[in-house]
Scaffold this motif. Structure first.
Motif, PDB file in Angstrom:
ATOM      1  N   GLN A   6       0.802  -1.220   0.000  1.00  0.00           N
ATOM      2  CA  GLN A   6       0.000   0.000   0.000  1.00  0.00           C
ATOM      3  C   GLN A   6       0.837   1.273   0.000  1.00  0.00           C
ATOM      4  OE1 GLN A   6      -3.398  -0.131  -0.304  1.00  0.00           O
ATOM      5  NE2 GLN A   6      -3.032  -2.313  -0.558  1.00  0.00           N
ATOM      6  N   ARG A   7       2.143   1.148   0.055  1.00  0.00           N
ATOM      7  CA  ARG A   7       3.001   2.333   0.098  1.00  0.00           C
ATOM      8  C   ARG A   7       2.988   3.055  -1.239  1.00  0.00           C
ATOM      9  NH1 ARG A   7       6.869   1.935   4.714  1.00  0.00           N
ATOM     10  NH2 ARG A   7       5.353   1.317   6.274  1.00  0.00           N
ATOM     11  N   ARG A   8       3.002   4.396  -1.170  1.00  0.00           N
ATOM     12  CA  ARG A   8       3.143   5.197  -2.378  1.00  0.00           C
ATOM     13  C   ARG A   8       3.747   6.545  -2.003  1.00  0.00           C
ATOM     14  NH1 ARG A   8      -1.977   5.968  -0.819  1.00  0.00           N
ATOM     15  NH2 ARG A   8      -2.984   7.977  -1.147  1.00  0.00           N
ATOM     16  N   ILE A   9       4.420   7.132  -2.984  1.00  0.00           N
ATOM     17  CA  ILE A   9       5.065   8.430  -2.820  1.00  0.00           C
ATOM     18  C   ILE A   9       4.329   9.422  -3.709  1.00  0.00           C
ATOM     19  CG2 ILE A   9       7.176   9.753  -3.235  1.00  0.00           C
ATOM     20  CD1 ILE A   9       8.704   7.052  -2.829  1.00  0.00           C
ATOM     21  N   LEU A  43       5.581  15.574 -14.797  1.00  0.00           N
ATOM     22  CA  LEU A  43       4.382  15.092 -14.121  1.00  0.00           C
ATOM     23  C   LEU A  43       4.082  13.676 -14.593  1.00  0.00           C
ATOM     24  CD1 LEU A  43       2.123  18.247 -14.576  1.00  0.00           C
ATOM     25  CD2 LEU A  43       3.482  17.630 -12.570  1.00  0.00           C
ATOM     26  N   GLY A  44       3.406  12.889 -13.750  1.00  0.00           N
ATOM     27  CA  GLY A  44       2.976  11.571 -14.196  1.00  0.00           C
ATOM     28  C   GLY A  44       3.055  10.524 -13.112  1.00  0.00           C
ATOM     29  N   ASN A  45       2.722   9.304 -13.507  1.00  0.00           N
ATOM     30  CA  ASN A  45       2.726   8.149 -12.614  1.00  0.00           C
ATOM     31  C   ASN A  45       3.896   7.243 -12.973  1.00  0.00           C
ATOM     32  OD1 ASN A  45       0.311   9.009 -11.381  1.00  0.00           O
ATOM     33  ND2 ASN A  45      -0.885   8.048 -12.989  1.00  0.00           N
ATOM     34  N   TYR A  46       4.745   7.016 -12.002  1.00  0.00           N
ATOM     35  CA  TYR A  46       5.947   6.219 -12.201  1.00  0.00           C
ATOM     36  C   TYR A  46       6.055   5.219 -11.055  1.00  0.00           C
ATOM     37  CZ  TYR A  46       6.635  10.341 -15.069  1.00  0.00           C
ATOM     38  OH  TYR A  46       6.440  11.365 -15.974  1.00  0.00           O
ATOM     39  N   GLY A  65      15.922   5.459  -8.208  1.00  0.00           N
ATOM     40  CA  GLY A  65      15.703   5.680  -9.623  1.00  0.00           C
ATOM     41  C   GLY A  65      14.269   5.392 -10.006  1.00  0.00           C
ATOM     42  N   LEU A  66      13.685   6.248 -10.824  1.00  0.00           N
ATOM     43  CA  LEU A  66      12.292   6.075 -11.246  1.00  0.00           C
ATOM     44  C   LEU A  66      12.201   5.224 -12.507  1.00  0.00           C
ATOM     45  CD1 LEU A  66      10.903   9.688 -10.688  1.00  0.00           C
ATOM     46  CD2 LEU A  66      10.919   7.747  -9.104  1.00  0.00           C
ATOM     47  N   SER A  67      10.984   4.754 -12.774  1.00  0.00           N
ATOM     48  CA  SER A  67      10.735   3.999 -14.004  1.00  0.00           C
ATOM     49  C   SER A  67      10.853   4.886 -15.232  1.00  0.00           C
ATOM     50  CB  SER A  67       9.352   3.332 -13.938  1.00  0.00           C
ATOM     51  OG  SER A  67       8.349   4.293 -13.675  1.00  0.00           O
ATOM     52  N   VAL A 105      10.609   2.230   1.464  1.00  0.00           N
ATOM     53  CA  VAL A 105      10.007   1.873   0.178  1.00  0.00           C
ATOM     54  C   VAL A 105      10.859   0.822  -0.519  1.00  0.00           C
ATOM     55  CG1 VAL A 105       8.928   4.141  -0.092  1.00  0.00           C
ATOM     56  CG2 VAL A 105      11.167   3.715  -1.120  1.00  0.00           C
ATOM     57  N   GLY A 106      10.228   0.123  -1.444  1.00  0.00           N
ATOM     58  CA  GLY A 106      10.934  -0.880  -2.215  1.00  0.00           C
ATOM     59  C   GLY A 106      10.751  -0.637  -3.698  1.00  0.00           C
ATOM     60  N   ALA A 107      11.465  -1.415  -4.497  1.00  0.00           N
ATOM     61  CA  ALA A 107      11.263  -1.356  -5.945  1.00  0.00           C
ATOM     62  C   ALA A 107       9.809  -1.662  -6.237  1.00  0.00           C
ATOM     63  CB  ALA A 107      12.186  -2.353  -6.634  1.00  0.00           C
ATOM     64  N   GLY A 108       9.234  -0.920  -7.152  1.00  0.00           N
ATOM     65  CA  GLY A 108       7.829  -1.082  -7.482  1.00  0.00           C
ATOM     66  C   GLY A 108       6.891  -0.137  -6.764  1.00  0.00           C
TER      67      GLY A 108
END
Length: 115
Positions: A6-9, A43-46, A65-67, A105-108
């Motif tokens: 459920q984690r998100r930034i 801007l966006g979802n990564y 690092g982001l996607s 946080v983790g990858a993903g």
């Protein structure tokens, strides 16, 4: 099984804030620096794609690092820039703050960048 599903930034460019959520609960809020007007943070979802300890130099003590290639959340060797529009598009944090975020946080983990 992912222990942090459920984690998100959420990164808010206009207020230069990073918020860490677990579900609907705000776990932490940190000041950050975002991209200059000539090189804005996109801007966006990564998602968090990579995690690197002690990348050094301008990236401070941690790199998330982001996607989105070539963009990330990282520490800084210029702490006075936090709270400003100063980067080439990455998100800068105080080193002690990015270290705390890195451990939570983790990858993903989703990363949402909003105005």
């Amino acid at each position: 099984m992912n222990p942090l599903p459920q984690r998100r930034i959420i990164i808010r460019r206009s207020s230069r804030q990073i918020e860490l959520y677990d579900g609907n609960q705000l776990l932490a809020c940190y000041p950050c620096a975002v991209g200059k007007s000539s090189t804005p943070t996109p801007l966006g979802n990564y998602a968090v794609a990579t995690k690197v300890m002690n990348p050094g130099g301008a990236f401070g003590t941690r790199w998330l690092g982001l996607s989105l290639p070539d963009y990330g959340i990282h520490g800084t060797n210029k702490p006075a820039s936090i709270g400003t529009q100063a980067s080439l598009g990455c998100i800068r944090m105080h080193n002690h703050h990015v270290e705390a975020l890195y451990d939570q946080v983790g990858a993903g983990t989703p990363v949402i960048i909003t105005e």
